[in-house]
Design a protein around this motif. Structure first.
Motif, PDB file in Angstrom:
ATOM      1  N   GLY A   5      81.445  98.263  64.116  1.00  0.00           N
ATOM      2  CA  GLY A   5      80.965  99.232  63.150  1.00  0.00           C
ATOM      3  C   GLY A   5      81.655  99.160  61.799  1.00  0.00           C
ATOM      4  N   ALA A   6      82.628  98.283  61.640  1.00  0.00           N
ATOM      5  CA  ALA A   6      83.340  98.140  60.372  1.00  0.00           C
ATOM      6  C   ALA A   6      82.442  97.453  59.350  1.00  0.00           C
ATOM      7  CB  ALA A   6      84.612  97.339  60.569  1.00  0.00           C
ATOM      8  N   VAL A   7      82.515  97.923  58.116  1.00  0.00           N
ATOM      9  CA  VAL A   7      81.755  97.304  57.032  1.00  0.00           C
ATOM     10  C   VAL A   7      82.644  96.263  56.366  1.00  0.00           C
ATOM     11  CG1 VAL A   7      80.600  97.724  54.836  1.00  0.00           C
ATOM     12  CG2 VAL A   7      80.427  99.400  56.686  1.00  0.00           C
ATOM     13  N   LEU A   8      82.160  95.038  56.316  1.00  0.00           N
ATOM     14  CA  LEU A   8      82.913  93.924  55.724  1.00  0.00           C
ATOM     15  C   LEU A   8      82.035  93.238  54.682  1.00  0.00           C
ATOM     16  CD1 LEU A   8      84.375  92.502  59.054  1.00  0.00           C
ATOM     17  CD2 LEU A   8      85.506  94.037  57.430  1.00  0.00           C
ATOM     18  N   PRO A   9      81.919  93.835  53.491  1.00  0.00           N
ATOM     19  CA  PRO A   9      80.971  93.331  52.513  1.00  0.00           C
ATOM     20  C   PRO A   9      81.441  92.154  51.657  1.00  0.00           C
ATOM     21  CG  PRO A   9      82.035  95.261  51.646  1.00  0.00           C
ATOM     22  CD  PRO A   9      82.544  95.073  53.060  1.00  0.00           C
ATOM     23  N   TRP A  10      82.711  91.764  51.768  1.00  0.00           N
ATOM     24  CA  TRP A  10      83.244  90.696  50.912  1.00  0.00           C
ATOM     25  C   TRP A  10      83.393  89.405  51.701  1.00  0.00           C
ATOM     26  CZ3 TRP A  10      83.170  91.422  45.900  1.00  0.00           C
ATOM     27  CH2 TRP A  10      83.126  92.731  45.434  1.00  0.00           C
ATOM     28  N   LEU A  11      82.815  88.331  51.172  1.00  0.00           N
ATOM     29  CA  LEU A  11      82.871  87.019  51.803  1.00  0.00           C
ATOM     30  C   LEU A  11      83.805  86.099  51.022  1.00  0.00           C
ATOM     31  CD1 LEU A  11      79.090  86.227  52.342  1.00  0.00           C
ATOM     32  CD2 LEU A  11      80.713  87.077  54.028  1.00  0.00           C
ATOM     33  N   VAL A  12      84.475  85.218  51.749  1.00  0.00           N
ATOM     34  CA  VAL A  12      85.157  84.088  51.130  1.00  0.00           C
ATOM     35  C   VAL A  12      84.316  82.869  51.490  1.00  0.00           C
ATOM     36  CG1 VAL A  12      87.219  82.644  51.078  1.00  0.00           C
ATOM     37  CG2 VAL A  12      87.445  85.127  51.237  1.00  0.00           C
ATOM     38  N   ILE A  13      83.895  82.148  50.461  1.00  0.00           N
ATOM     39  CA  ILE A  13      83.042  80.975  50.609  1.00  0.00           C
ATOM     40  C   ILE A  13      83.813  79.747  50.145  1.00  0.00           C
ATOM     41  CG2 ILE A  13      80.880  79.877  49.899  1.00  0.00           C
ATOM     42  CD1 ILE A  13      80.359  82.438  51.392  1.00  0.00           C
ATOM     43  N   TYR A  27      85.586  90.316  54.701  1.00  0.00           N
ATOM     44  CA  TYR A  27      86.705  91.226  54.480  1.00  0.00           C
ATOM     45  C   TYR A  27      86.211  92.574  53.975  1.00  0.00           C
ATOM     46  CZ  TYR A  27      88.995  86.848  55.110  1.00  0.00           C
ATOM     47  OH  TYR A  27      89.384  85.660  55.661  1.00  0.00           O
ATOM     48  N   ALA A  28      87.008  93.600  54.208  1.00  0.00           N
ATOM     49  CA  ALA A  28      86.644  94.967  53.852  1.00  0.00           C
ATOM     50  C   ALA A  28      86.783  95.230  52.351  1.00  0.00           C
ATOM     51  CB  ALA A  28      87.494  95.963  54.631  1.00  0.00           C
ATOM     52  N   THR A  29      87.758  94.584  51.718  1.00  0.00           N
ATOM     53  CA  THR A  29      87.986  94.833  50.297  1.00  0.00           C
ATOM     54  C   THR A  29      87.971  93.534  49.508  1.00  0.00           C
ATOM     55  OG1 THR A  29      90.403  94.610  50.385  1.00  0.00           O
ATOM     56  CG2 THR A  29      89.471  96.814  50.847  1.00  0.00           C
TER      57      THR A  29
END
Length: 59
Positions: A5-13, A27-29
């Motif tokens: 249920g955690a929101v992880l809107p940041w991606l490392v590409i 990642y969350a932040t």
């Protein structure tokens, strides 16, 4: 969202020298994602690590 249920809107590409893109992690932040990208980029040769935000509608 993940199963927990955690929101992880940041991606490392990771982008390699041929333009291929691979998701490294979520990642969350933004700060956390940038720290990971910076750490990975410091030891990478001909690879670029970028941070992108995922749109909730497409996540």
């Amino acid at each position: 969202m993940t199963d927990s249920g955690a929101v992880l809107p940041w991606l490392v590409i990771r982008e390699d020298d041929n333009g291929n893109r691979y998701r490294v992690g979520r990642y969350a932040t933004r700060t956390e994602a940038e720290q990971v990208a910076d750490r990975l980029g410091a030891r990478a040769h001909e690879r670029l690590y970028v941070v992108e935000r995922v749109d909730r509608a497409t996540a």
